[in-house]
Design a protein around this motif. Structure first.
Motif, short mmCIF file in Angstrom:
data_model
loop_
_atom_site.label_atom_id
_atom_site.label_comp_id
_atom_site.label_asym_id
_atom_site.label_seq_id
_atom_site.Cartn_x
_atom_site.Cartn_y
_atom_site.Cartn_z
N GLU A 115 -5.18 -5.83 10.60
CA GLU A 115 -4.30 -6.95 10.25
C GLU A 115 -3.74 -6.88 8.83
O GLU A 115 -2.72 -7.52 8.53
CB GLU A 115 -5.05 -8.27 10.43
CG GLU A 115 -5.41 -8.57 11.88
CD GLU A 115 -6.10 -9.90 12.04
OE1 GLU A 115 -6.36 -10.57 11.00
OE2 GLU A 115 -6.39 -10.29 13.17
N THR A 116 -4.40 -6.13 7.95
CA THR A 116 -3.92 -6.06 6.57
C THR A 116 -3.55 -4.64 6.15
O THR A 116 -3.07 -4.44 5.03
CB THR A 116 -4.99 -6.58 5.60
OG1 THR A 116 -6.19 -5.83 5.76
CG2 THR A 116 -5.28 -8.05 5.86
N GLY A 117 -3.77 -3.66 7.03
CA GLY A 117 -3.52 -2.27 6.67
C GLY A 117 -2.10 -1.83 6.88
O GLY A 117 -1.23 -2.61 7.28
N PRO A 118 -1.82 -0.55 6.61
CA PRO A 118 -0.46 -0.02 6.78
C PRO A 118 -0.08 0.09 8.25
O PRO A 118 -0.94 0.13 9.14
CB PRO A 118 -0.55 1.36 6.12
CG PRO A 118 -1.99 1.74 6.24
CD PRO A 118 -2.76 0.47 6.10
N ILE A 119 1.22 0.12 8.50
CA ILE A 119 1.75 0.35 9.85
C ILE A 119 2.77 1.48 9.73
O ILE A 119 3.76 1.35 9.00
CB ILE A 119 2.44 -0.91 10.42
CG1 ILE A 119 1.47 -2.09 10.45
CG2 ILE A 119 2.98 -0.63 11.82
CD1 ILE A 119 2.11 -3.40 10.90
N LEU A 120 2.53 2.57 10.46
CA LEU A 120 3.42 3.72 10.36
C LEU A 120 4.24 3.91 11.62
O LEU A 120 3.79 3.59 12.72
CB LEU A 120 2.60 5.00 10.10
CG LEU A 120 1.70 5.02 8.86
CD1 LEU A 120 1.07 6.40 8.69
CD2 LEU A 120 2.48 4.63 7.60
#
Length: 207
Positions: A115-120
């Protein structure tokens, strides 16, 4: 009572005082001519205490307004500082170290489930961290199907439907490549580039 009512009350008090001071009339009677005459007495017939109350009321209202604006200004500054701190923390949690190349398997690890991490996602062979668009690419988002993978064909076809294996083998036509080019520049200008997609064939998407 609101401060605007206080201001109005003070102003009204002063207005009544001023009006009474300059329109206090004495009726005179001329016995010889058997007629009444009016004379205007311009002396101030008001108790000093009444003047003081009106002045203090108005001054108090003005002071209240100024203090209220100061409090609101401080609240706004505090809110802005808190917002900036939250955004900074958000950026730190979603940051990912750029690298030269990414495999599709590596992209899948950053599909927004954190929910708070990167999205690639990849587009035209370039990998972008699109965490700023979490509402779109995160779980439940409209474009979540593109997260953690090469999104080029979805963007080219303006489609959010998974292609069959047969459809994936069909090369993109001119219109689809033009559509992809438009999306590519939108994403490039909006999100952070973090590397290249391994095995990308430029001929598959070039105009």
């Amino acid at each position: 009572m609101s401060y605007w009512k206080i201001v109005f009350s003070g102003a009204l008090t002063l207005f009544i005082i001023a009006t009474d001071a300059f329109t206090n009339r004495n009726i005179l009677y001329d016995h010889q001519n058997n007629k009444r005459e009016q004379s205007i007495d311009t002396k101030l017939h008001v108790e000093p205490a009444i003047i003081a109350v009106g002045a203090l009321t108005t001054a108090g209202a003005i002071s209240f307004i100024l203090n209220s604006n100061t409090v609101q200004s401080k609240d706004s500054q505090q809110y802005a500082a808190e917002y900036e701190a939250r955004e900074k923390e958000r950026d730190q949690l979603a940051y990912i170290e750029p690298k030269v190349t990414w495999t599709e398997a590596e992209l899948q690890q950053y599909n927004g489930d954190n929910e708070t991490g990167p999205i690639l996602l990849a587009v035209k062979g370039e990998v972008y961290n699109v965490y700023k668009g979490r509402n779109f690419y995160g779980p439940g988002g409209e474009y979540h199907i593109m997260a953690g993978r090469d999104a080029s064909r979805f963007l080219a076809k303006n489609s959010l439907v998974e292609e069959s294996n047969e459809e994936k083998d069909v090369p993109l036509n001119i219109a689809e490549r033009a559509s992809l080019e438009s999306w590519y520049w939108i994403i490039r200008n909006k999100y952070d580039l973090v590397g290249q997609l391994e095995g990308y064939d430029p001929k598959s998407t070039e105009m």
